[in-house]
Scaffold this motif. Structure first.
Motif, PDB file in Angstrom:
ATOM      1  N   LEU A   1      35.538  34.600  55.431  1.00  0.00           N
ATOM      2  CA  LEU A   1      36.611  33.976  54.661  1.00  0.00           C
ATOM      3  C   LEU A   1      36.129  33.527  53.294  1.00  0.00           C
ATOM      4  O   LEU A   1      36.738  33.854  52.261  1.00  0.00           O
ATOM      5  N   THR A   2      35.035  32.789  53.256  1.00  0.00           N
ATOM      6  CA  THR A   2      34.532  32.285  51.974  1.00  0.00           C
ATOM      7  C   THR A   2      34.022  33.418  51.085  1.00  0.00           C
ATOM      8  O   THR A   2      34.227  33.396  49.867  1.00  0.00           O
ATOM      9  N   SER A   3      33.366  34.414  51.674  1.00  0.00           N
ATOM     10  CA  SER A   3      32.851  35.532  50.876  1.00  0.00           C
ATOM     11  C   SER A   3      33.988  36.369  50.309  1.00  0.00           C
ATOM     12  O   SER A   3      33.907  36.859  49.174  1.00  0.00           O
ATOM     13  N   ALA A   4      35.057  36.561  51.099  1.00  0.00           N
ATOM     14  CA  ALA A   4      36.199  37.334  50.604  1.00  0.00           C
ATOM     15  C   ALA A   4      36.867  36.621  49.429  1.00  0.00           C
ATOM     16  O   ALA A   4      37.218  37.253  48.419  1.00  0.00           O
ATOM     17  N   MET A   5      37.041  35.309  49.545  1.00  0.00           N
ATOM     18  CA  MET A   5      37.660  34.567  48.445  1.00  0.00           C
ATOM     19  C   MET A   5      36.763  34.550  47.213  1.00  0.00           C
ATOM     20  O   MET A   5      37.229  34.751  46.081  1.00  0.00           O
ATOM     21  N   ALA A   6      35.461  34.323  47.419  1.00  0.00           N
ATOM     22  CA  ALA A   6      34.536  34.311  46.278  1.00  0.00           C
ATOM     23  C   ALA A   6      34.431  35.684  45.634  1.00  0.00           C
ATOM     24  O   ALA A   6      34.398  35.810  44.399  1.00  0.00           O
ATOM     25  N   GLY A   7      34.385  36.737  46.459  1.00  0.00           N
ATOM     26  CA  GLY A   7      34.329  38.088  45.906  1.00  0.00           C
ATOM     27  C   GLY A   7      35.570  38.445  45.117  1.00  0.00           C
ATOM     28  O   GLY A   7      35.499  39.094  44.063  1.00  0.00           O
ATOM     29  N   TYR A   8      36.733  38.009  45.607  1.00  0.00           N
ATOM     30  CA  TYR A   8      37.994  38.256  44.890  1.00  0.00           C
ATOM     31  C   TYR A   8      37.997  37.550  43.531  1.00  0.00           C
ATOM     32  O   TYR A   8      38.366  38.143  42.512  1.00  0.00           O
ATOM     33  N   VAL A   9      37.560  36.311  43.503  1.00  0.00           N
ATOM     34  CA  VAL A   9      37.546  35.557  42.245  1.00  0.00           C
ATOM     35  C   VAL A   9      36.559  36.177  41.260  1.00  0.00           C
ATOM     36  O   VAL A   9      36.871  36.356  40.073  1.00  0.00           O
ATOM     37  N   LEU A  10      35.358  36.513  41.725  1.00  0.00           N
ATOM     38  CA  LEU A  10      34.341  37.064  40.828  1.00  0.00           C
ATOM     39  C   LEU A  10      34.710  38.458  40.337  1.00  0.00           C
ATOM     40  O   LEU A  10      34.276  38.867  39.253  1.00  0.00           O
ATOM     41  N   ALA A  11      35.516  39.180  41.110  1.00  0.00           N
ATOM     42  CA  ALA A  11      35.864  40.543  40.714  1.00  0.00           C
ATOM     43  C   ALA A  11      37.108  40.602  39.842  1.00  0.00           C
ATOM     44  O   ALA A  11      37.182  41.433  38.921  1.00  0.00           O
ATOM     45  N   LYS A  12      38.096  39.721  40.073  1.00  0.00           N
ATOM     46  CA  LYS A  12      39.392  39.879  39.427  1.00  0.00           C
ATOM     47  C   LYS A  12      39.784  38.739  38.494  1.00  0.00           C
ATOM     48  O   LYS A  12      40.785  38.861  37.789  1.00  0.00           O
ATOM     49  N   LYS A  13      39.049  37.654  38.480  1.00  0.00           N
ATOM     50  CA  LYS A  13      39.411  36.530  37.626  1.00  0.00           C
ATOM     51  C   LYS A  13      38.479  36.457  36.421  1.00  0.00           C
ATOM     52  O   LYS A  13      37.310  36.808  36.508  1.00  0.00           O
ATOM     53  N   ARG A  14      39.050  35.980  35.320  1.00  0.00           N
ATOM     54  CA  ARG A  14      38.255  35.792  34.099  1.00  0.00           C
ATOM     55  C   ARG A  14      38.116  34.307  33.819  1.00  0.00           C
ATOM     56  O   ARG A  14      39.115  33.606  33.667  1.00  0.00           O
ATOM     57  N   PHE A  15      36.905  33.839  33.798  1.00  0.00           N
ATOM     58  CA  PHE A  15      36.656  32.427  33.497  1.00  0.00           C
ATOM     59  C   PHE A  15      35.248  32.298  32.932  1.00  0.00           C
ATOM     60  O   PHE A  15      34.387  33.155  33.133  1.00  0.00           O
ATOM     61  N   TRP A  16      35.035  31.190  32.259  1.00  0.00           N
ATOM     62  CA  TRP A  16      33.737  30.969  31.620  1.00  0.00           C
ATOM     63  C   TRP A  16      32.662  30.737  32.684  1.00  0.00           C
ATOM     64  O   TRP A  16      32.857  29.961  33.617  1.00  0.00           O
ATOM     65  N   GLY A  17      31.534  31.425  32.543  1.00  0.00           N
ATOM     66  CA  GLY A  17      30.426  31.255  33.467  1.00  0.00           C
ATOM     67  C   GLY A  17      30.438  32.202  34.648  1.00  0.00           C
ATOM     68  O   GLY A  17      29.591  32.083  35.541  1.00  0.00           O
ATOM     69  N   LYS A  18      31.395  33.155  34.677  1.00  0.00           N
ATOM     70  CA  LYS A  18      31.471  34.069  35.819  1.00  0.00           C
ATOM     71  C   LYS A  18      30.210  34.913  35.945  1.00  0.00           C
ATOM     72  O   LYS A  18      29.669  35.097  37.046  1.00  0.00           O
TER      73      LYS A  18
END
Length: 304
Positions: free
Chosen positions: A116-133
């Motif tokens: 669960l946590t890896s899927a959410m973190a992977g989704y954020v790191l792959a599809k979201k744009r934010f400072w420090g990614k």
């Protein structure tokens, strides 16, 4: 005629290559399966057959004595938990049963939380744009190369400060933030078209709805592969279990069997009976997730 001869030569070569491949695969399959066969048959052998100088490939008499000793040496409550200050304790059962339940619960809880946590973190790191990614992902990659022994003392102190030492949760929580799981599912999430996420946003879907209804079903093969890796990693993490668990009722099956050994002798029959018992859940989990595991590996190979 020349073309026909060439076709015949190609067919002969392909047939020879196919036979050669089958023979090589059969040899490797035998080498991988033989230790499991030796453990299962050894669990039913007598001490004389196990310690014989000449290998006994098949037990002359299928003896249950090893399992009887495994189940009779120690006892522990089937379960115990605390609710509103009251401790509820189950009936006494062989300690091996409690240890097996502890190990299955530890591995399943670690698997579910990590996926669960890896899927959410992977989704954020792959599809979201934010400072420090980029920095965060670099730290995740660096953490993959960091041995667990380096952070073992901080983890031990952290579990002690949280009053979780000598509980199953002290072994579960350190596995939840597994960097490899985040890395694996980020690679799968990157293969999903960004336009699908943008279409969900245009339709008014929330971030959670986008993740659960769109992203998560599409990265299921990666989640299945992550589930197997996490389950096996948690099940086999003997060193972490040895450091975090001490009470008899909280031990895992591998740790409990190790504590049953004498100082001057080794009961190999008892070890093999415990190993045979411990191998059953691992085999069941692999058979359940085999489709996702194979698909996850092939998708990763094509993407790379």
């Amino acid at each position: 005629m020349n073309n026909q001869n060439r076709l015949d030569q190609v067919a002969v070569k392909q047939k020879a290559y196919r036979y050669f491949s089958v023979i090589v695969v059969a040899i490797f399959a035998f080498l991988f399966a033989f230790p499991l066969y030796w453990i299962i048959t050894g669990a039913f052998k007598t001490g004389k057959e196990i310690n014989s100088t000449t290998p006994v490939w098949i037990p002359s008499e299928w003896d249950m004595g090893n399992f009887e000793r495994l189940m009779s040496k120690r006892s522990a409550p089937l379960f115990d938990f605390q609710i509103f200050g009251y401790i509820i304790t189950g009936p006494k059962v062989p300690a091996a049963i409690r240890w097996l339940i502890n190990t299955v619960f530890m591995s399943v809880a670690s698997m579910l939380l990590t996926c669960l946590t890896s899927a959410m973190a992977g989704y954020v790191l792959a599809k979201k744009r934010f400072w420090g990614k980029t920095l965060i992902f670099s730290l995740v990659v660096c953490a993959m190369a960091l041995p667990k022994q380096v952070i073992l003392i901080p983890l031990l102190r952290e579990m002690s400060n949280l009053d979780l030492y000598d509980t199953i949760w002290a072994v579960i929580f350190p596995i939840v933030g597994w960097p490899f799981g985040v890395f694996l599912l980020k690679q799968f999430a990157e293969g999903i078209p960004t336009e699908m996420v943008e279409a969900c946003r245009i339709d008014g879907a929330s971030e959670w709805r986008t993740f659960t209804d769109v992203m998560f079903p599409m990265i299921k093969p990666g989640v299945g592969a992550c589930a197997i890796f996490t389950f096996i990693n948690s099940w086999n993490d003997y060193f972490m279990q040895l450091i975090m668990l001490t009470a008899n009722k909280n031990l895992t099956i591998s740790l409990g069997i190790a504590t049953m050994q004498g100082e001057s002798s080794t009961d190999y029959g008892l070890l093999m009976a415990g190993a045979a018992l411990a191998s059953v859940p691992i085999i069941i989990v692999f058979l359940i997730f085999q489709k996702y595991f194979t698909k996850g590996i092939t998708m990763g190979a094509v993407k790379g």
